[in-house]
Design an enzyme around this catalytic site. Structure first.
Site, PDB file in Angstrom:
ATOM      1  N   ARG A  47      68.086 -19.596  20.154  1.00 27.95           N
ATOM      2  CA  ARG A  47      67.780 -21.022  21.308  1.00 27.95           C
ATOM      3  C   ARG A  47      68.224 -19.780  22.284  1.00 27.95           C
ATOM      4  O   ARG A  47      68.088 -18.974  22.550  1.00 27.95           O
ATOM      5  CB  ARG A  47      69.362 -21.569  20.759  1.00 27.95           C
ATOM      6  CG  ARG A  47      70.384 -21.056  20.387  1.00 27.95           C
ATOM      7  CD  ARG A  47      71.987 -21.113  21.472  1.00 27.95           C
ATOM      8  NE  ARG A  47      71.859 -20.984  22.490  1.00 27.95           N
ATOM      9  CZ  ARG A  47      72.171 -20.364  23.765  1.00 27.95           C
ATOM     10  NH1 ARG A  47      72.718 -18.511  23.228  1.00 27.95           N
ATOM     11  NH2 ARG A  47      72.030 -20.188  24.603  1.00 27.95           N
ATOM     12  N   GLY A  48      68.289 -20.803  23.486  1.00 26.08           N
ATOM     13  CA  GLY A  48      67.891 -20.135  25.113  1.00 26.08           C
ATOM     14  C   GLY A  48      66.864 -20.328  25.619  1.00 26.08           C
ATOM     15  O   GLY A  48      66.101 -19.605  25.100  1.00 26.08           O
ATOM     16  N   ALA A  49      65.895 -20.689  26.479  1.00 25.40           N
ATOM     17  CA  ALA A  49      65.237 -21.209  27.463  1.00 25.40           C
ATOM     18  C   ALA A  49      64.704 -19.477  27.143  1.00 25.40           C
ATOM     19  O   ALA A  49      63.482 -19.489  27.178  1.00 25.40           O
ATOM     20  CB  ALA A  49      65.132 -22.070  28.577  1.00 25.40           C
ATOM     21  N   ASP A 236      69.875 -23.874  34.010  1.00 22.29           N
ATOM     22  CA  ASP A 236      68.792 -24.586  33.506  1.00 22.29           C
ATOM     23  C   ASP A 236      67.784 -24.761  34.142  1.00 22.29           C
ATOM     24  O   ASP A 236      66.595 -25.032  34.152  1.00 22.29           O
ATOM     25  CB  ASP A 236      68.939 -25.854  32.438  1.00 22.29           C
ATOM     26  CG  ASP A 236      70.275 -25.180  31.003  1.00 22.29           C
ATOM     27  OD1 ASP A 236      71.014 -24.957  30.836  1.00 22.29           O
ATOM     28  OD2 ASP A 236      69.158 -25.234  30.551  1.00 22.29           O
TER      29      ASP A 236
END
Lengths: 336, 336
Positions: A47-49, A236
């Site tokens: 996960r994590g952009a 984000d």
């Protein structure tokens, strides 16, 4: 310094640190199957952009190396259809689409199938490398803000685990530590998924940086009773009018920081800045309240009581001391 | 309206709603043993300062009715030694000591043992009744602040479950609802013990008032995206210089409320105001971080990572719109 690497390309295979098992177990997924990479993205094992972007690039690289077709046009068609499978894995992940486009654009320049394989693998490695380079530059600019003997507070995980390596909010910490500064980090647990408690605490501990966890509601009393020298969060998205979209909890944190005159910085690469949108264009994702009404599978509210789950917070530019990017530190909104 | 009653004196016995089982099970402890009441206080089967005070008073009433000694002096001695057992059950509970003193003072006026039994039971019932009366008056003053069709936000449980009946922060809600106003309540889950999610949501649902739960870090985005008309919290102590000591999370909540111009009220009886201390005299209780590093018995941080656990927050008077008491609504600090 042992900063965990969340994803790696090793001898034609992809190695992913399974984040669902953290902080309880250090378990790696090693695969040469692009479908396994898609599953890892879907299941949030990664996960994590930025990390999802890298996983997508590596996944496409795995896929292309296995293509047995000799005809370039057909091979490209195959790659496109696999790219579509990736795009359906987490439909809201901006970096995923960005990585797909980078790979497909590069693929178009191939002269034959062998060339295509070469180009895609190289591009994937470049995407990962550039992400890490950005973060290292953020670290270089940001480390100056960290005091030797001081104390830094952060929220969620904008760390090495969320990126190719080194993280965004964590980059100044890692760089300062490498340069010999010593300090302590306070991490907000970050409900509902506890990324602060589970992931940021994990990677800072691995790196040997002293870290303590607090509940999200403790920010006020902690800043009143314990000296905090700096707050750094990730982002984000940053809008062109300078609003920071980040994990819920970021805005109250910025208010408390202002109240106690603690500098409040956001660390994010330029690719996070959306120069096409103002805050009015941004829709804050509302997710299924079930995700916060249960902890470890156990319901925390009476039957029949519902919840509200906004996943992101909005922090106005006047509450942000500065945005730490790979090109330097900027006041928000950035004038270009 | 079915507001749950957390403690009751029924036919010479004490009936306690076991809060450890909430919201999963509605289970009562019915006992004629004062030792069982002490255990309920120790195990936190009953909690909330005023409720603990009432439990202590009822517990002493149970104890005194069982005394078989005919000599008044010896009976008083016995009562005193049992009172000591209560005082050792939760050493920081202010209301517990207050209730013990009320009972012992009344006991001193007894003429014989039968009279003593009568006096202590009456005093205990009076303590419970006066607490409820206070809360009902708080409700009467506070309900005017609640808009028909509006939305109220609260933290933790300053509800009927924490008092003899009716609660403090919840009193304006119950009174407004009884008067026919209709509104929705948003409750912060209140880590680490989740009293908001478990207890306040439970009692409001029982009473038929619509309630939704949010994580503590969601206060900013909720006030930005959803109209909140009023914030009401309880208080553990109000200092003479007007600072409110209440559950962690109260101070960031007050900052967010100010940012969005939402009135921020504290509901508490006059007995909560400490006219002898300023904020500098107050020590904020730091508890064992284990209590927040585990949820439902499961560790949320890596082994070797610690936490900080301040149990209370400090909110300065300028952030409090008003203090709702049984004597009316006051600006802080109260001038007397």
């Amino acid at each position: 310094m042992k900063i965990p690497r969340t994803i790696e390309w090793v001898d034609g295979k992809v190695r992913i640190l399974n984040q669902l098992k953290l902080p309880y177990k250090l378990e790696y997924i090693e695969t040469s199957s692009y479908k396994r990479v898609i599953r890892a993205i879907k299941k949030m094992e990664i996960r994590g952009a930025p990390a999802i972007g890298v996983a997508t690039a590596y996944g496409l690289a795995l896929a292309v190396t296995k293509i047995r077709i000799k005809n370039l046009e057909k091979a490209l068609k195959k790659l496109n259809s696999i790219a579509k499978e990736f795009m359906e894995s987490r439909p809201t992940a901006y970096n995923l689409f960005w990585a797909v486009n980078k790979i497909l654009d590069a693929a178009k320049t191939a002269k034959n199938v062998d060339d295509l394989k070469d180009i895609v693998v190289k591009k994937a490695l470049e995407i990962a490398r550039l992400d890490e380079e950005c973060n290292r530059k953020i670290g270089e600019y940001g480390e100056k803000l960290i005091k030797d003997g001081g104390r830094v507070l952060t929220i969620c995980n904008a760390g090495s685990l969320a990126t190719s390596y080194y993280g965004t909010a964590t980059a100044p910490m890692y760089r300062a530590w490498e340069k010999g500064k010593r300090f302590e980090v306070i991490v907000m647990e970050t409900r509902p998924y506890l990324q602060g408690a589970r992931l940021t605490a994990f990677e800072l501990k691995q790196a040997g940086i002293p870290v303590k966890v607090i509940t999200d509601n403790m920010i006020g009393i902690v800043m009143r009773k314990i000296k905090i020298d700096l707050v750094v969060t990730g982002a984000d998205r940053v809008t062109k009018d300078g609003y920071v979209i980040n994990k819920i909890g970021t805005f109250p944190l910025s208010l408390v920081a202002r109240e106690f005159s603690v500098p409040f910085y956001v660390a994010a690469p330029f690719s996070t800045i959306d120069f096409n949108s103002t805050i009015d264009d941004v829709k804050i994702e509302e997710r299924d309240p079930k995700e916060m009404l249960y902890i470890f599978g156990k319901r925390i509210v009476p039957e029949g009581v519902g919840g509200i789950y906004f996943a992101f917070d909005i922090t106005p530019p006047d509450l942000v001391t500065g945005l730490i990017t790979e090109k330097g530190i900027y006041k928000l909104p950035i004038k270009i």
